[in-house]
Design an enzyme around this catalytic site. Structure first.
Site: not given
Ligand code: AMP
Ligand code: ZN
Length: 137
Positions: A99, A101
């Site tokens: 993903h 950001h």
């Molecule tokens: P990372 O730390 O780069 O893996 O980021 C994962 C991101 O996904 C975090 O910022 C979480 O807040 C976000 N996240 C986790 N679950 C969900 C969800 N169901 N919907 C939207 N964002 C999510």
């Protein structure tokens, strides 16, 4: 049933606030934003991290960011943004489905980016560059 959180998002097994979607990608709001409007772009297909993701998928994600980021800035009245990929657990990757950001930023919003915290000793910078250069395939 999908196992991975973002595969669940893609399959609507987990709800999401989507700002964009097409046959290959979804962009949706991060549930725990740095600032409101913090958006994640994912491919519908599961790849664990940046290294595992094919080049064409990464380029398409960048193209999409170019389209979506200006809308985030305008909607959130943000003057700036960060684009980040966390790749690997030690880098803060919690969800192992690639993903991107897109994080809207404001002056003095309190979000801490990295600050340079180390110094190379004499000769170490050249040696480090050489080591990396030789391993680029
Ligand atoms: P990372 O730390 O780069 O893996 O980021 C994962 C991101 O996904 C975090 O910022 C979480 O807040 C976000 N996240 C986790 N679950 C969900 C969800 N169901 N919907 C939207 N964002 C999510
Ligand atoms: Zn997944």
């Amino acid at each position: 049933m999908a196992q991975c959180v973002f595969c669940k998002v893609a399959a609507w097994e987990t709800p999401s606030q989507r700002v964009y979607e097409d046959d290959k990608f979804i962009a949706f709001l991060d549930i725990n934003p740095v600032n409101f409007g913090h958006t994640l772009i994912i491919p519908r297909e599961h790849y664990a991290n940046f290294i595992e993701t094919p080049e064409d998928v990464l380029s398409e994600m960048t193209k999409l960011a170019k389209k979506i980021a200006p809308a985030i800035l305008e909607a959130m009245k943000a003057p700036a943004f960060n684009i980040t990929f966390n790749s690997g657990q030690e880098a803060g990757q919690a969800v192992h489905h690639i993903h991107m950001h897109i994080i809207p930023r404001y002056a003095d919003d309190g979000h801490k980016q990295w600050h340079g915290r180390d110094r190379y000793a004499e000769g170490e910078m050249g040696a480090t560059a050489k080591k990396i250069k030789e391993l680029i395939k």
